[in-house]
Design an enzyme around this catalytic site. Sequence first.
Site, mmCIF file in Angstrom:
data_model
loop_
_atom_site.group_PDB
_atom_site.id
_atom_site.type_symbol
_atom_site.label_atom_id
_atom_site.label_comp_id
_atom_site.label_asym_id
_atom_site.label_seq_id
_atom_site.Cartn_x
_atom_site.Cartn_y
_atom_site.Cartn_z
ATOM 1 N N HIS A 243 -84.505 -1.101 37.488
ATOM 2 C CA HIS A 243 -84.288 -0.502 36.166
ATOM 3 C C HIS A 243 -83.831 0.952 36.307
ATOM 4 O O HIS A 243 -82.841 1.375 35.699
ATOM 5 C CB HIS A 243 -85.600 -0.597 35.377
ATOM 6 C CG HIS A 243 -85.568 0.044 34.022
ATOM 7 N ND1 HIS A 243 -85.474 -0.687 32.856
ATOM 8 C CD2 HIS A 243 -85.620 1.344 33.648
ATOM 9 C CE1 HIS A 243 -85.476 0.146 31.819
ATOM 10 N NE2 HIS A 243 -85.569 1.390 32.271
ATOM 11 N N GLU A 244 -84.543 1.695 37.128
ATOM 12 C CA GLU A 244 -84.216 3.117 37.308
ATOM 13 C C GLU A 244 -82.849 3.303 37.949
ATOM 14 O O GLU A 244 -82.074 4.171 37.553
ATOM 15 C CB GLU A 244 -85.283 3.793 38.176
ATOM 16 C CG GLU A 244 -86.638 3.898 37.514
ATOM 17 C CD GLU A 244 -86.593 4.702 36.223
ATOM 18 O OE1 GLU A 244 -85.989 5.786 36.238
ATOM 19 O OE2 GLU A 244 -87.126 4.240 35.214
ATOM 20 N N HIS A 322 -81.401 2.617 26.416
ATOM 21 C CA HIS A 322 -82.010 1.284 26.542
ATOM 22 C C HIS A 322 -81.462 0.368 25.465
ATOM 23 O O HIS A 322 -81.062 0.821 24.405
ATOM 24 C CB HIS A 322 -83.531 1.377 26.366
ATOM 25 C CG HIS A 322 -84.204 2.103 27.477
ATOM 26 N ND1 HIS A 322 -84.838 3.301 27.308
ATOM 27 C CD2 HIS A 322 -84.332 1.791 28.790
ATOM 28 C CE1 HIS A 322 -85.334 3.713 28.466
ATOM 29 N NE2 HIS A 322 -85.026 2.820 29.381
#
EC number: 3.4.24.-
Length: 529
Positions: A243-244, A322
Amino acid sequence: MTVSFSMFQIYRLVWLSFMTSMCLSACIHDSVLQETPVVSSNIISSRVPRLFPRSTSSDYFQPLRVTPWYLLGENAFISQGQIRQLKIALQEVTQMLSSTLSVHRSEGSLLLNRDISRFCRSVWRAPNDNKCAYMQTSYQGEKCLDVTIPDFHLQGVKVWSDLEKEPRTVIEDGAGVPDTDFLLYVQVAQTQKCAAQPSVIAYASYCQQDPTGRPLAGVIVFCTDHLREEEYNQRHIIQVALHELLHTLGFSSSLYASWLDCSLAEYGEACSSRTRVTNTDENGQFRIYTPTVMQKMGEHLGVEGVGAPLENKGFPNLASSHWESRFFQGSIMTALLSPPHLTHLDPITLAAFTDMGWYKVNATIKSQLMWGKGAGRYFGLPTTCQDSSTGFFCTGSKLGCHHLHLDKGNCSTDSYLEGCHIYSPLIHGGECWRHQNSGDPDEIFHAQSRCFYSNLTKGASPNQEFRGRCYLHQCLGENHFQVKVHESEWTDCPAGAWIQMLSPIPYERRPGLIICYCGKMVHRLPPYP
Ligand SMILES: *[C@@H]1O[C@H](CO)[C@@H](O)[C@H](O)[C@H]1NC(C)=O
Ligand SMILES: *[C@@H]1O[C@H](CO)[C@@H](O)[C@H](O)[C@H]1NC(C)=O
Ligand SMILES: *[C@@H]1O[C@H](CO)[C@@H](O)[C@H](O)[C@H]1NC(C)=O
């Protein structure tokens, strides 16, 4: 003298709860932006210059090489074994990225830029404004977030005290990092940011961009407390790191302005900058409206001309980094991540990477987004989610099935859902696919079990309410599967139908029903460790 700065962002992932393996993790980086000046040594014009010789598509893009560079200080109070696990996790993530994304590789070793506004006390005016006239005596080198970049990763420094003469080399070029397209500094530390918010497990940022705007280097910091043996969960670390890294490689609000439109460019030719990546929809919510994202979003919902909505919680007037939770349950790029076995790389995130212009996305890579599939134009809105007939959202607080049917779910909401309710996986004992003892003797917890709505139960208590229960299932083909409860034969379960089963022996036989949710069942999932 002009020196421009851009903002640089911090991504943070936190545990929302301290429960064991089923906790959800949230990335709250957008709400904890830290503004730090970074070098923008290469001004990116609206027309990016032709940088590379013309070449063919097959050799133009090569698998992305993310090189982790470990800076594990003495303050990392974790065992060598944990460090080894972390390295294995990051290796898995970099391999995943390498088979997913390709880039145009630069020649030679990767050498990072120095920030001219830091090493130089005065710069010659345009058109020589990248030439330093006087070195800053207090210059201490470069940082990426909190990490000091080793000198041998950096370009040298030349000083032109007289433009007519040859420059003086104050610092030689470093050797650079070979075979690298993106350099990831990995730190394990209980930093102030970790301490300030004990639920933060990791945060990351990019800190350098190449002349086309593609991020070249970044940092990921893992908070020591979350790497301790008692806390450590390899699947979670992999999920968080992926994700990062997707943020730092381009899925970031601070990078939308750098995304390139390469649709008209031949390989190796200049791409133009995208005039607009995000815009608001009729409800004032920001969406990404780039071509591939719109195409994939349209295919997903079964409508045309829709952009992909970005999380608006805490961002009423800004585009966030997001996907909107109401539309993207189970995606790797929502702010609140589901448990790893319920989270996937999704086709719309991959489409975003295509639309950045820096990457070619491997078309054969597996991706999935079951949430909202085929649900139409009005799906996912706070005004329509009270309608539970699509089978995605729910009302009340019933016990049902998570939409992937691997887990039982509790109809509930969270702060990202704006009043909409979904079946979120139970924190304890809801994993149908994990062998366990449950209180209910009718259910079967097994790798081949899935969650079904049923009122099948022991005869002693008639008029059972329908709720999520775990039964064995087997897949015989697309949309064709069978279910089995204790003591029963394998029974066909046609998609969307209800089937009647007899209550299991040794209980009194009383007919119960199972609802076949084949359409939204996910078959052939790899067995989860
Ligand atoms: C694309 O993905 C497949 C697996 O889905 C992999 O076998 C293949 O090597 C990948 N291609 C590239 C160029 O990485
Ligand atoms: C379902 O969620 C509610 C509130 O979120 C909670 O009180 C309840 O205990 C949960 N039930 C189960 C079986 O987890
Ligand atoms: C399950 O529901 C059906 C339909 O409402 C009903 O006929 C049946 O008796 C119920 N079974 C049990 C065990 O409650």
